[in-house]
Design an enzyme around this catalytic site. Sequence first.
Site, PDB file in Angstrom:
ATOM      1  N   ASP A   1       0.871  -1.166   0.000  1.00 33.05           N
ATOM      2  CA  ASP A   1       0.000   0.000   0.000  1.00 33.05           C
ATOM      3  C   ASP A   1       0.917   1.227   0.000  1.00 33.05           C
ATOM      4  OD1 ASP A   1      -2.294   1.736   0.588  1.00 33.05           O
ATOM      5  OD2 ASP A   1      -1.455   1.820   2.614  1.00 33.05           O
TER       6      ASP A   1
ATOM      7  N   ASP B   1      -0.187   5.111   0.875  1.00 32.61           N
ATOM      8  CA  ASP B   1      -0.430   6.140   1.886  1.00 32.61           C
ATOM      9  C   ASP B   1      -0.369   5.558   3.299  1.00 32.61           C
ATOM     10  OD1 ASP B   1      -2.476   8.650   0.368  1.00 32.61           O
ATOM     11  OD2 ASP B   1      -1.279   7.141  -0.643  1.00 32.61           O
TER      12      ASP B   1
END
Length: 236
Positions: free
Chosen positions: A30, A32
Site C-alpha cells: 500500500d 499512503d
Amino acid sequence: MTPTEISPGLVVNTALPALKLGNFKLIAFDMDSTLINIECVDEIADAAGRKAEVAAITEATMRGEIADFKESLRRRVALLKGVTVASMDDVYHQRLKLNPGAAELVHACKEAGMKVLLVSGGFTFFADRVRDELGIDYIRANVLDIDGGQLTGKLVDQPWGDICDGEEKRKTLLETCSKLGISPQQAIAVGDGANDLPMMGVAGLSVAYHAKPKVREQAMVAINTGGLDRLLELMA
C-alpha cells in the site's frame, strides 16, 4: 496462537515457518501511511480548507467503519474540486516523505530477486513519483481528473476499472502473481488500512505497518514501532 512480541513493537500473530526473502518472489505495498508518511487525499484537502472533513472520512474508512471504499473516495475527491496542480506539487515536495525503512526494505527485496508492486487507493500523481524514486516494478492507483490545471472533483476511469479499492488490490496482487508465474503464497502484502485486508488475505505473508487495530489483529505480522525494514528481522 497467542500474539507473540518477537522484539519491542514487532508482533507475530500466527505460527510461521522459517522465513527467507529468497522464498518470496513478490512484495506488494500500500502507499499512503505505509510506504509514505501521509494520506495524500487529506493533504490535498488542506489546500481546499477541507482537511478536517476529508481526514475524518479517511480515518473511518481505514478503520473499516465505512465499508464502501469507492463511495468514500468519491466523496473525498469531490471535496478537492478546484485544488491546483501547483498545490499538489507542494504536497509532494513539502509534506510527502518515504516512511522509515521503506527504501531499505525495497532494496533488500530487489537484491533477493523479488518484484515490487505498489497498489494504492491513492493517486498516480504521487504513486508514479514514488515508483520512480524506489524503482518499483508494477503500479496500480487512481487517476485524478484535471482540467485547466485544477482538479475537477472526479476520477478518470482506467482500462482495468474505475477505482482501486480493496477488491482491486486483491485482484491486482493475484494478476501480478499470475503474470510472474508464481503462487500467491510466494507474495508478501504490506498495508495499514481495512482496504488492504483483501490482498493481505491471499498473500503468503501479510504485514501490518503501524496499522489500524482491525488490520493489526488480522495480519500475520504487525510492525507497531520502527521502520518497514523491521520485517527483515524475521528473515533468516
